[in-house]
Motif scaffolding. Sequence first.
Motif, mmCIF file in Angstrom:
data_model
loop_
_atom_site.group_PDB
_atom_site.id
_atom_site.type_symbol
_atom_site.label_atom_id
_atom_site.label_comp_id
_atom_site.label_asym_id
_atom_site.label_seq_id
_atom_site.Cartn_x
_atom_site.Cartn_y
_atom_site.Cartn_z
ATOM 1 N N ASP A 37 14.123 34.464 4.257
ATOM 2 C CA ASP A 37 14.880 33.906 3.318
ATOM 3 C C ASP A 37 16.224 33.525 3.689
ATOM 4 O OD1 ASP A 37 12.952 34.327 1.211
ATOM 5 O OD2 ASP A 37 13.406 36.324 1.569
ATOM 6 N N ASP A 38 16.977 34.263 4.617
ATOM 7 C CA ASP A 38 18.494 33.781 4.874
ATOM 8 C C ASP A 38 18.444 32.646 5.610
ATOM 9 O OD1 ASP A 38 19.311 36.275 3.594
ATOM 10 O OD2 ASP A 38 19.764 37.279 5.738
ATOM 11 N N ALA A 39 17.499 32.465 6.450
ATOM 12 C CA ALA A 39 17.303 30.857 7.334
ATOM 13 C C ALA A 39 16.603 30.080 6.525
ATOM 14 C CB ALA A 39 16.842 31.307 8.627
ATOM 15 N N GLY A 40 15.958 30.234 5.567
ATOM 16 C CA GLY A 40 15.187 29.359 4.932
ATOM 17 C C GLY A 40 14.159 28.909 5.804
ATOM 18 N N LEU A 41 13.345 29.742 6.516
ATOM 19 C CA LEU A 41 12.230 29.253 7.406
ATOM 20 C C LEU A 41 11.170 30.261 7.241
ATOM 21 C CD1 LEU A 41 14.624 29.012 10.708
ATOM 22 C CD2 LEU A 41 13.540 27.086 9.350
ATOM 23 N N ALA A 42 10.043 29.653 7.411
ATOM 24 C CA ALA A 42 8.746 30.209 7.723
ATOM 25 C C ALA A 42 8.336 30.202 9.011
ATOM 26 C CB ALA A 42 7.699 29.694 6.508
ATOM 27 N N PHE A 43 8.036 31.534 9.734
ATOM 28 C CA PHE A 43 7.164 31.408 10.769
ATOM 29 C C PHE A 43 5.912 31.682 11.098
ATOM 30 C CE2 PHE A 43 11.648 32.543 11.220
ATOM 31 C CZ PHE A 43 12.207 31.924 12.325
ATOM 32 N N PRO A 44 5.042 30.984 11.579
ATOM 33 C CA PRO A 44 3.461 31.020 11.486
ATOM 34 C C PRO A 44 3.219 32.180 12.108
ATOM 35 C CG PRO A 44 4.250 29.252 13.065
ATOM 36 C CD PRO A 44 5.716 29.770 12.536
ATOM 37 N N ILE A 45 1.987 32.609 11.602
ATOM 38 C CA ILE A 45 1.100 33.860 12.348
ATOM 39 C C ILE A 45 -0.216 33.020 12.782
ATOM 40 C CG2 ILE A 45 0.011 35.837 12.237
ATOM 41 C CD1 ILE A 45 2.111 36.679 9.958
ATOM 42 N N LEU A 60 11.564 25.865 4.535
ATOM 43 C CA LEU A 60 11.463 26.254 3.079
ATOM 44 C C LEU A 60 12.101 25.401 2.159
ATOM 45 C CD1 LEU A 60 11.598 30.110 3.286
ATOM 46 C CD2 LEU A 60 9.600 28.867 3.449
ATOM 47 N N ASP A 61 11.254 24.767 1.406
ATOM 48 C CA ASP A 61 11.763 23.911 0.257
ATOM 49 C C ASP A 61 12.692 24.674 -0.840
ATOM 50 O OD1 ASP A 61 9.867 24.538 -1.689
ATOM 51 O OD2 ASP A 61 8.864 22.784 -1.085
ATOM 52 N N ALA A 62 13.257 24.081 -1.460
ATOM 53 C CA ALA A 62 14.109 24.834 -2.757
ATOM 54 C C ALA A 62 13.255 25.697 -3.640
ATOM 55 C CB ALA A 62 14.983 23.725 -3.539
#
Length: 64
Positions: A37-45, A60-62
């Motif tokens: 949430d802090d970086a606004g990123l989603a890391f794939p698994i 991530l979008d808003a």
Amino acid sequence: MTLEKDDIDPKLLEILVCPLTKSTLRYDRANQELISDDAGLAFPIRDGVPIMLVDEARRLDAQE
């Protein structure tokens, strides 16, 4: 506790942090991603392995 096929090991989740901000990650089971949430990123698994590379992360979008 029994892990489902697509679940990530809770012990692994406890030690993983965002490579950019070093903040904790949130597991999104439906999308098979670890969310910073802090970086606004989603890391794939992929195949049960978290891909902790910023270049591989989805921004991530808003609304997320």
